[in-house]
Design a protein around this motif. Sequence first.
Motif, PDB file in Angstrom:
ATOM      1  N   ALA A   1     -30.160 -15.678  32.416  1.00 49.21           N
ATOM      2  CA  ALA A   1     -29.866 -16.987  31.837  1.00 49.21           C
ATOM      3  C   ALA A   1     -30.589 -18.089  32.599  1.00 49.21           C
ATOM      4  O   ALA A   1     -31.008 -17.916  33.742  1.00 49.21           O
ATOM      5  N   ILE A   2     -30.699 -19.224  31.931  1.00 44.21           N
ATOM      6  CA  ILE A   2     -31.117 -20.472  32.559  1.00 44.21           C
ATOM      7  C   ILE A   2     -29.901 -21.390  32.565  1.00 44.21           C
ATOM      8  O   ILE A   2     -29.196 -21.501  31.556  1.00 44.21           O
ATOM      9  N   GLY A   3     -29.639 -22.029  33.709  1.00 40.05           N
ATOM     10  CA  GLY A   3     -28.468 -22.888  33.786  1.00 40.05           C
ATOM     11  C   GLY A   3     -28.560 -23.885  34.919  1.00 40.05           C
ATOM     12  O   GLY A   3     -29.634 -24.085  35.514  1.00 40.05           O
TER      13      GLY A   3
ATOM     14  N   SER B   1     -36.622 -19.767  29.634  1.00 42.58           N
ATOM     15  CA  SER B   1     -35.961 -18.481  29.409  1.00 42.58           C
ATOM     16  C   SER B   1     -36.967 -17.340  29.372  1.00 42.58           C
ATOM     17  O   SER B   1     -36.627 -16.184  29.653  1.00 42.58           O
ATOM     18  N   ALA B   2     -38.242 -17.647  29.044  1.00 38.81           N
ATOM     19  CA  ALA B   2     -39.282 -16.612  29.022  1.00 38.81           C
ATOM     20  C   ALA B   2     -39.500 -16.009  30.397  1.00 38.81           C
ATOM     21  O   ALA B   2     -40.008 -14.879  30.513  1.00 38.81           O
ATOM     22  N   VAL B   3     -39.152 -16.732  31.449  1.00 38.34           N
ATOM     23  CA  VAL B   3     -39.296 -16.210  32.810  1.00 38.34           C
ATOM     24  C   VAL B   3     -38.571 -14.878  32.961  1.00 38.34           C
ATOM     25  O   VAL B   3     -39.050 -13.955  33.620  1.00 38.34           O
TER      26      VAL B   3
ATOM     27  N   VAL C   1     -32.637 -20.138  37.471  1.00 39.83           N
ATOM     28  CA  VAL C   1     -32.699 -18.962  36.616  1.00 39.83           C
ATOM     29  C   VAL C   1     -31.801 -17.913  37.248  1.00 39.83           C
ATOM     30  O   VAL C   1     -31.825 -17.712  38.470  1.00 39.83           O
ATOM     31  N   LEU C   2     -30.994 -17.279  36.421  1.00 41.14           N
ATOM     32  CA  LEU C   2     -30.047 -16.272  36.903  1.00 41.14           C
ATOM     33  C   LEU C   2     -30.550 -14.890  36.535  1.00 41.14           C
ATOM     34  O   LEU C   2     -30.836 -14.610  35.375  1.00 41.14           O
ATOM     35  N   SER C   3     -30.650 -14.025  37.536  1.00 41.30           N
ATOM     36  CA  SER C   3     -31.046 -12.636  37.321  1.00 41.30           C
ATOM     37  C   SER C   3     -29.808 -11.763  37.236  1.00 41.30           C
ATOM     38  O   SER C   3     -28.876 -11.920  38.035  1.00 41.30           O
ATOM     39  N   SER C   4     -29.806 -10.848  36.297  1.00 41.27           N
ATOM     40  CA  SER C   4     -28.659  -9.945  36.150  1.00 41.27           C
ATOM     41  C   SER C   4     -28.675  -8.815  37.174  1.00 41.27           C
ATOM     42  O   SER C   4     -27.693  -8.094  37.316  1.00 41.27           O
TER      43      SER C   4
END
Length: 365
Positions: A72-74, A159-161, A93-96
């Motif tokens: 996600a982006i937040g 979000s493409a990142v 940017v949040l990585s899962s």
Amino acid sequence: MESIQKTMKAWRLEKMGGKLELKEIPIPEVRAGSVLVKVAVSGLVSYLKSYTEGQLAVYNPPPHEFTMGSNAIGYVEAVGQDVWHLKPGQRVVLSSHITARENVKSPMMILLGITKNGDTALLAQLDWPDGTLAPYVLAPAETLTPLDGLEQYTDVQLSAVTRFVVPYGGLLKGQLAAGETIVINGATGSFGSAAVFLSVAMGSSKIIITGRNKTMLAEVAQKAGPRVVPVVLKGNPQEDALAIKDACGGGADMAFDMVGNAKDPNSTLAALFSLVPGGRLIIMGSMAVDLPVPYTYVMINSWSIIGNFMYPKDATRKMLELVKSGQLPIDVIEPQVFRMAELHQAMDAAASAGNLQNIMIDCQS
């Protein structure tokens, strides 16, 4: 926490194949080492509908109801103790991809809101069960990367990142160097096509892209530039390897395999056979059958076959430097945004999306 409401609506999944509904739940409270993120947009993986319907037996979701969603982006809403660099209001940017912090030989690993790496990672998943298909998500501080210096991009564009960082992890693992020739197998898939643009940005002198869809290969090559050469595969590993080597001008230094659910190993073997002596094959796809490794060929040619899952913690930060410099054009990915209530339509769109499309949910809608 007084500045925000105490509850939110999140997409909750009972279990894989179970009930999926938009439910009112409490907003999580920060704890040591965590960050509460106000989610702007959450990208959807192509297999999310199959996942929710219980068709993907290899995945290991939390053992109880949970909020779905991965990257996600937040914006940082609040930070817990032991978080020193991230500040409220900062875009991230949040990585899962979550890996245990302890300095151990085999750290447990999970993908937030999706799966865990075997039953040994259950403790990590119980600590971090909930994903990003909600207005707020609580995440470990180490999963967040600041997006400072990228103000010219919108949340939707950034979000493409999250699309690029997965294959970037494999290219890092393979130690792709400027001036090398690389073969990208499965280049018409979403991650495979992203690897093409990354290889250009990282300085590959020639990028051979392979697949069976001539039109899609040509589209990727046209957008990625003159260093990219498409080779349409016919299904015979030896013949296809010769065609790839001819396009390389002798052979490839590295092959990056990102095939999606392949029913036979032929294209992967063709990529392997196209390598020069000392070359390496990076395996990151989802082939549905085993790879019959030609033992003697591998030994005589000193080939390396390297498996890779996801990416190291600093990969997103490093890749963002390619975006900031203009070397990596994230705007080649076309976004399509759905509202929170439209998750079912969005999952259908993600399942049928083209390789250069990115389906996401506006989590504040």
